[in-house]
Design a protein around this motif. Structure first.
Motif, mmCIF file in Angstrom:
data_model
loop_
_atom_site.group_PDB
_atom_site.id
_atom_site.type_symbol
_atom_site.label_atom_id
_atom_site.label_comp_id
_atom_site.label_asym_id
_atom_site.label_seq_id
_atom_site.Cartn_x
_atom_site.Cartn_y
_atom_site.Cartn_z
ATOM 1 N N ALA A 52 -19.713 -4.683 -1.789
ATOM 2 C CA ALA A 52 -19.413 -6.279 -2.370
ATOM 3 C C ALA A 52 -18.181 -5.999 -1.761
ATOM 4 O O ALA A 52 -17.165 -6.554 -2.019
ATOM 5 C CB ALA A 52 -19.412 -6.336 -3.697
ATOM 6 N N ASN A 53 -18.528 -5.346 0.031
ATOM 7 C CA ASN A 53 -17.188 -5.138 -0.208
ATOM 8 C C ASN A 53 -17.141 -5.855 2.573
ATOM 9 O O ASN A 53 -17.953 -5.917 2.598
ATOM 10 C CB ASN A 53 -16.057 -3.989 0.323
ATOM 11 C CG ASN A 53 -16.425 -3.327 1.274
ATOM 12 O OD1 ASN A 53 -17.295 -3.227 2.048
ATOM 13 N ND2 ASN A 53 -16.477 -1.627 0.110
ATOM 14 N N VAL A 54 -15.750 -6.433 2.724
ATOM 15 C CA VAL A 54 -15.991 -6.619 4.382
ATOM 16 C C VAL A 54 -14.442 -5.222 4.501
ATOM 17 O O VAL A 54 -13.774 -5.787 4.424
ATOM 18 C CB VAL A 54 -15.626 -7.154 4.526
ATOM 19 C CG1 VAL A 54 -14.783 -8.719 4.242
ATOM 20 C CG2 VAL A 54 -16.115 -7.693 6.113
ATOM 21 N N VAL A 55 -14.999 -4.467 6.158
ATOM 22 C CA VAL A 55 -13.964 -4.241 6.757
ATOM 23 C C VAL A 55 -13.418 -4.797 7.289
ATOM 24 O O VAL A 55 -14.619 -4.634 8.585
ATOM 25 C CB VAL A 55 -14.162 -2.486 6.953
ATOM 26 C CG1 VAL A 55 -13.065 -1.622 7.583
ATOM 27 C CG2 VAL A 55 -14.840 -1.695 5.930
ATOM 28 N N VAL A 56 -12.398 -5.240 7.660
ATOM 29 C CA VAL A 56 -11.807 -5.784 9.049
ATOM 30 C C VAL A 56 -10.885 -5.105 9.557
ATOM 31 O O VAL A 56 -9.667 -4.499 9.584
ATOM 32 C CB VAL A 56 -10.987 -7.464 8.411
ATOM 33 C CG1 VAL A 56 -10.668 -8.200 9.373
ATOM 34 C CG2 VAL A 56 -12.445 -8.087 7.386
ATOM 35 N N ASP A 57 -11.005 -5.262 11.178
ATOM 36 C CA ASP A 57 -9.964 -4.593 11.839
ATOM 37 C C ASP A 57 -9.060 -5.925 12.554
ATOM 38 O O ASP A 57 -9.491 -6.626 13.745
ATOM 39 C CB ASP A 57 -10.530 -3.642 13.138
ATOM 40 C CG ASP A 57 -9.732 -3.202 13.619
ATOM 41 O OD1 ASP A 57 -8.413 -2.433 13.831
ATOM 42 O OD2 ASP A 57 -10.330 -2.231 15.043
ATOM 43 N N PHE A 58 -7.826 -5.797 12.590
ATOM 44 C CA PHE A 58 -7.434 -7.228 12.593
ATOM 45 C C PHE A 58 -6.114 -6.993 13.781
ATOM 46 O O PHE A 58 -4.994 -6.046 13.077
ATOM 47 C CB PHE A 58 -7.238 -8.133 12.167
ATOM 48 C CG PHE A 58 -6.545 -7.978 11.036
ATOM 49 C CD1 PHE A 58 -4.928 -8.316 10.443
ATOM 50 C CD2 PHE A 58 -7.177 -7.166 9.817
ATOM 51 C CE1 PHE A 58 -4.752 -8.038 9.482
ATOM 52 C CE2 PHE A 58 -6.511 -7.083 8.660
ATOM 53 C CZ PHE A 58 -5.057 -7.108 8.623
ATOM 54 N N GLU A 59 -5.272 -7.640 14.131
ATOM 55 C CA GLU A 59 -3.696 -7.526 14.908
ATOM 56 C C GLU A 59 -3.015 -9.096 14.754
ATOM 57 O O GLU A 59 -3.978 -9.723 14.206
ATOM 58 C CB GLU A 59 -3.456 -6.896 15.761
ATOM 59 C CG GLU A 59 -4.563 -6.962 16.778
ATOM 60 C CD GLU A 59 -4.530 -6.701 17.954
ATOM 61 O OE1 GLU A 59 -5.308 -7.353 19.256
ATOM 62 O OE2 GLU A 59 -4.823 -5.285 17.941
ATOM 63 N N ALA A 60 -1.595 -9.184 14.833
ATOM 64 C CA ALA A 60 -1.731 -10.157 15.129
ATOM 65 C C ALA A 60 -2.079 -11.181 15.760
ATOM 66 O O ALA A 60 -2.375 -10.519 17.199
ATOM 67 C CB ALA A 60 0.025 -9.705 15.608
ATOM 68 N N PRO A 61 -2.205 -12.414 15.989
ATOM 69 C CA PRO A 61 -1.370 -13.001 15.213
ATOM 70 C C PRO A 61 -1.892 -12.810 13.834
ATOM 71 O O PRO A 61 -1.880 -14.531 13.127
ATOM 72 C CB PRO A 61 -1.760 -14.887 15.769
ATOM 73 C CG PRO A 61 -2.957 -15.001 16.594
ATOM 74 C CD PRO A 61 -2.882 -13.106 17.066
#
Length: 68
Positions: A39-48
């Motif tokens: 019941a989760n999500v792994v997110v890879d992100f950067e600006a913006p």
């Protein structure tokens, strides 16, 4: 930056895809992998991209709620 968020409301593969697609639509997100079992999500992100923008995308995609 890679971060894991809890997501409620995911019950099937279709829900998983909806959450992943909503997150991937946020500018700056490079990857999103949801898990029905955890019941989760792994997110890879950067600006913006921001945590708030990711939360808003998930919460606006249906009956899902992303918690920080």
């Amino acid at each position: 930056m890679k971060q894991t968020f809890s997501v409620s409301g995911m019950k099937c593969v279709h829900c998983k895809a909806n959450v992943e697609n909503a997150i991937k639509s946020v500018n700056g997100v490079t990857a999103a992998e949801a898990s029905l079992e955890a019941a989760n999500v792994v997110v890879d992100f950067e600006a913006p991209a921001t945590v708030e923008a990711i939360r808003d995308a998930v919460n606006g995609a249906g009956r899902y709620e992303l918690t920080l």
